[in-house]
Design a protein around this motif. Structure first.
Motif, mmCIF file in Angstrom:
data_model
loop_
_atom_site.group_PDB
_atom_site.id
_atom_site.type_symbol
_atom_site.label_atom_id
_atom_site.label_comp_id
_atom_site.label_asym_id
_atom_site.label_seq_id
_atom_site.Cartn_x
_atom_site.Cartn_y
_atom_site.Cartn_z
ATOM 1 N N ALA B 369 -2.834 37.379 80.310
ATOM 2 C CA ALA B 369 -1.969 36.428 79.610
ATOM 3 C C ALA B 369 -2.874 35.524 78.777
ATOM 4 O O ALA B 369 -4.102 35.695 78.785
ATOM 5 C CB ALA B 369 -1.188 35.612 80.629
ATOM 6 N N TYR B 394 5.155 37.233 71.604
ATOM 7 C CA TYR B 394 4.705 36.631 72.854
ATOM 8 C C TYR B 394 5.896 36.193 73.700
ATOM 9 O O TYR B 394 6.920 35.762 73.166
ATOM 10 C CB TYR B 394 3.792 35.431 72.574
ATOM 11 C CG TYR B 394 2.609 35.805 71.715
ATOM 12 C CD1 TYR B 394 1.649 36.685 72.191
ATOM 13 C CD2 TYR B 394 2.482 35.314 70.422
ATOM 14 C CE1 TYR B 394 0.582 37.059 71.401
ATOM 15 C CE2 TYR B 394 1.415 35.692 69.622
ATOM 16 C CZ TYR B 394 0.469 36.567 70.114
ATOM 17 O OH TYR B 394 -0.584 36.953 69.325
ATOM 18 N N THR B 407 2.345 35.760 77.364
ATOM 19 C CA THR B 407 1.657 37.060 77.360
ATOM 20 C C THR B 407 2.296 37.929 76.294
ATOM 21 O O THR B 407 3.166 37.481 75.556
ATOM 22 C CB THR B 407 1.715 37.718 78.746
ATOM 23 O OG1 THR B 407 0.810 38.826 78.773
ATOM 24 C CG2 THR B 407 3.112 38.222 79.100
ATOM 25 N N MET B 411 -0.483 43.432 77.560
ATOM 26 C CA MET B 411 -1.016 42.754 78.753
ATOM 27 C C MET B 411 -0.093 42.999 79.953
ATOM 28 O O MET B 411 -0.539 43.164 81.086
ATOM 29 C CB MET B 411 -1.110 41.244 78.511
ATOM 30 C CG MET B 411 -2.160 40.866 77.527
ATOM 31 S SD MET B 411 -3.802 41.079 78.256
ATOM 32 C CE MET B 411 -4.785 41.257 76.809
ATOM 33 N N ASN B 412 1.185 43.006 79.654
ATOM 34 C CA ASN B 412 2.170 43.216 80.714
ATOM 35 C C ASN B 412 2.068 44.631 81.296
ATOM 36 O O ASN B 412 2.208 44.835 82.500
ATOM 37 C CB ASN B 412 3.571 43.006 80.125
ATOM 38 C CG ASN B 412 4.389 42.115 80.995
ATOM 39 O OD1 ASN B 412 3.854 41.324 81.777
ATOM 40 N ND2 ASN B 412 5.686 42.247 80.903
#
Lengths: 97, 609
Positions: B369, B394, B407, B411-412
């Protein structure tokens, strides 16, 4: 009643295939077919022909239970083996009139 | 019925040992024909009270387009008649059933019909939800690829999505994630094009003198990895908070650093025991520093050659996506492994640590994040700037302190990868000592000091020394032989593409005969036979695999079209002809580009094969 029967067949297939059905469309189908039948029953009565209206009343109650249960099998069983049967019998009587 | 259950259960665990059902708790359930399932006090039908055969026939209609090689993936067993109908209509297709309920599984096993399916362990596979559902994501990773993704037919059992809603969501989440990943990979391979292939050529030459991940694992066997704490350094913004503290734990814990975090590590005087760099583009200046230049490195065949040129220590190769080098090395008993990942280098490093047998992994800099609207730790990349908060890509996720943190999708995906793998390793301890960033489910949250308190490498083993003593892949003779083979494959590119060109006329002839409705003629059969032989050649020839390094749009399109089917025999042949011509175009283009990139790479890095 053919259009209602086609709709029942389509929806039963969806229910048995575990796919989503449009509940509003089903409610409209039941209401529409009930209204049409009631019109027809009036004519039947004027001609002295009996129609088992109790089946329709019971069917409407069963429909409500099946819709509320959210159970695919119960709803498909109702549509395919109860309501469709009522519509078919109605059609046969109308055809003989 | 109990005897049947016992017998079938034994048969099940013979082939699928992971099952651990409590069959002794089995009591006579209702018969399938009047089966109801009670969930949260609500009673569901799992059968039609009027005509189950009719319900099953309607269910079977969704399989009308199933082909001989379609994989049938079911969410639930339900009534045994579903599986019976499916198997009798598709006797040779693979069937995979994800059953969320142990009760339903036991009930099925207690039925005599189960015996038939359990004997068919080649084409029939059960996955049980609940505790074992992580197996499903593993299976999907193996199953869904470019050439198979359109060959999977998924169906549900009525009412299952409502009774087992959590498993249902999980089932589709895993499938969707896997499909997304395959599509992203296809796109990335095409986009990276020449640069990626240049990297592979460089690394193919380089790897011959190096080792693989198996050798790294064996080298570490003297260390009790199970009792050793490992710190995995990633480059998230929170790394600046606690990286300094790591210094006093050098030689007490095994320190693994991903490439992006290397600058920050060096600035803070941290020398890792192992570096992981698998990205085709990343180059971190810190690799040039005297303290880092000799630290062992885990690289991918696509890793940036500039990094490998500078680095002077041992290199251990993995291979994420290239069949040719894998095939060549396998002939010499060397396995080019591929560590599972969700797209990030930290995912790769994490999988590697599990592969090496570490049981206590501490994350730092693993924000996943953007706390403080920063992308990375401040020294990770030059002139990186801050997040543009007006950009709607985001979104917020739960942070480690129970609040929210920004995040984005990639990234997730990386976080979900960690979470899925953490679930699969209940015997390991995962500590998030990032001290910031997104909450990673399954981790214990601590400060770095708390996580490392009491850690000591009692034997005083030098980690780098251990790794440096790892075996090399090949002896000198084998090296020569591998290089000979690679050189010969390169020299054969023209021969391969000429062979492809010769096939164009065969495909065109087939197309003409098809148009003239002569597909029952002898001439058609003769040419069709040539096409079949050619396809077999393409599938198995190692030199053709070299051309596949250059994955281009035409080749991906060709692999995708392999899953198309025509309604009629004629349509089917038409698809075969078109995808064949597409494939040839893809290979010829790949050959031309490959020759150019091969030469450029060899000139640039003065490589000799």
């Amino acid at each position: 009643m053919d259009k209602y029967i086609d709709l029942i067949d389509e929806n039963c297939k969806l229910l048995w295939q575990a796919k989503a059905v449009d509940e509003v469309e089903l409610i409209n189908m039941i209401n529409g077919s009930t209204e049409e039948m009631m019109e027809g029953v009036k004519k039947m009565l004027s001609l002295g022909i009996q129609f088992p209206v109790q089946y329709v009343t019971d069917g409407l109650r069963h429909f409500e239970e099946a819709i509320q249960s959210q159970d695919n099998y119960k709803l498909a069983d109702f549509l395919c083996f109860e309501w469709k049967e009522i519509l078919t019998v109605y059609d046969e009587i109308i055809a003989e009139m | 019925m109990k005897e049947m259950l016992k017998k079938n259960y034994e048969k099940l665990i013979e082939t699928q040992k992971k099952f651990d059902l409590k069959i002794e708790a089995y009591k006579d359930y209702q018969d399938f024909d009047e089966y109801k399932y009670v969930s949260d006090g609500k009673e569901w039908n799992l059968f039609s009270e009027v005509d189950m055969d009719r319900a099953v026939d309607a269910w079977m209609e969704q399989f009308d387009k199933v082909q001989y090689d379609t994989i049938l993936l079911l969410f639930g067993i339900g009534h045994y008649k579903y599986l019976n109908s499916l198997r009798s209509r598709f006797p040779d297709n693979a069937i995979i059933v994800y059953e969320p309920s142990e009760e339903m599984m036991i009930k099925f096993l207690a039925h005599k019909e189960a015996e038939y399916f359990l004997e068919d362990n080649q084409n029939f596979h059960f996955i049980l939800g609940g505790k074992r559902k992580a197996d499903f994501s593993e299976l999907m990773s193996a199953l869904v690829a470019t050439n198979t993704k359109d060959k999977i037919c998924i169906a549900n059992i009525p009412n299952y999505s409502k009774i087992f809603s959590d498993d249902f969501m999980f089932f589709y989440k895993i499938i969707n994630e896997r499909y997304e990943m395959v599509q992203v990979n296809e796109k990335t391979l095409i986009e990276q094009g020449a640069e990626r292939v240049g990297n592979i050529i460089y690394n193919m030459r380089h790897m011959v003198d190096e080792s693989g991940l198996d050798e790294l694992k064996v080298a570490m066997e003297n260390l009790e990895t199970e009792d050793c704490t490992v710190v995995l350094i990633a480059a998230g913004p929170s790394l600046d908070k606690n990286i300094r503290e790591l210094k006093e734990y050098k030689n007490k814990v095994f320190i693994v650093c991903v490439d992006a975090a290397l600058n920050t590590a060096v600035k803070n005087d941290i020398i890792p025991d192992l570096i992981v760099s698998v990205d085709p583009y990343v180059y971190t200046k810190a690799i040039e520093s005297d303290s880092i230049i000799g630290v062992p490195l885990v690289a991918d065949l696509v890793s940036n050659p500039k990094l490998l040129e500078v680095h002077k220590g041992r290199v251990f190769y993995q291979c994420s996506n290239a069949d040719y080098p894998r095939r060549v090395m396998r002939d010499y008993g060397a396995e080019l492994l591929n560590m599972p990942h969700g797209g990030s280098v930290a995912n790769v490093a994490f999988s590697l640590l599990l592969f090496m047998g570490f049981k206590r992994i501490v994350f730092i800099g693993q924000d996943l994040a953007y706390p403080g609207n920063q992308f990375h730790a401040k020294d990770a990349f030059e002139n990186e700037g801050e997040l543009d908060l007006n950009d709607n890509k985001y979104f917020y996720v739960e942070s480690i302190d129970g609040g929210k943190v920004l995040t984005e999708t990639n990234m997730n995906v990386y976080r979900k990868f960690f979470e899925n793998h953490i679930k699969r390793h209940p015997d390991c301890t995962f500590i998030d000592a990032t001290e910031g960033g997104a909450f990673i489910e399954g981790t214990e949250i601590m400060t770095l000091r708390e996580a490392l308190d009491g850690c000591d490498n009692l034997d005083g083993i030098g980690f780098t020394e251990l790794i440096n003593n790892a075996n090399y892949w090949l002896d000198d003779e084998q090296k020569e032989s591998v290089l000979d083979e690679m050189r010969s494959s390169y020299e054969n590119i023209n021969a391969q593409t000429n062979k492809m060109r010769n096939m164009i006329s065969v495909y065109k002839k087939l197309g003409k005969l098809l148009k003239e409705e002569k597909y029952c003629s002898k001439e058609f059969a003769k040419n069709y036979k040539k096409v079949t032989a050619f396809n077999e050649y393409v599938e198995n020839n190692r030199d053709v695999m070299l051309l596949e390094l250059f994955t281009n749009g035409a080749l991906v399109e060709c692999f995708n079209s392999l899953s198309e089917y025509g309604e009629t025999h004629k349509e089917e042949i038409d698809i075969i002809i078109n995808s064949g011509l597409n494939m040839i175009k893809g290979y010829i283009d790949a050959g031309e580009e490959l020759k150019e990139v091969w030469k450029e790479t060899c000139d640039k890095y003065k490589l000799q094969f």
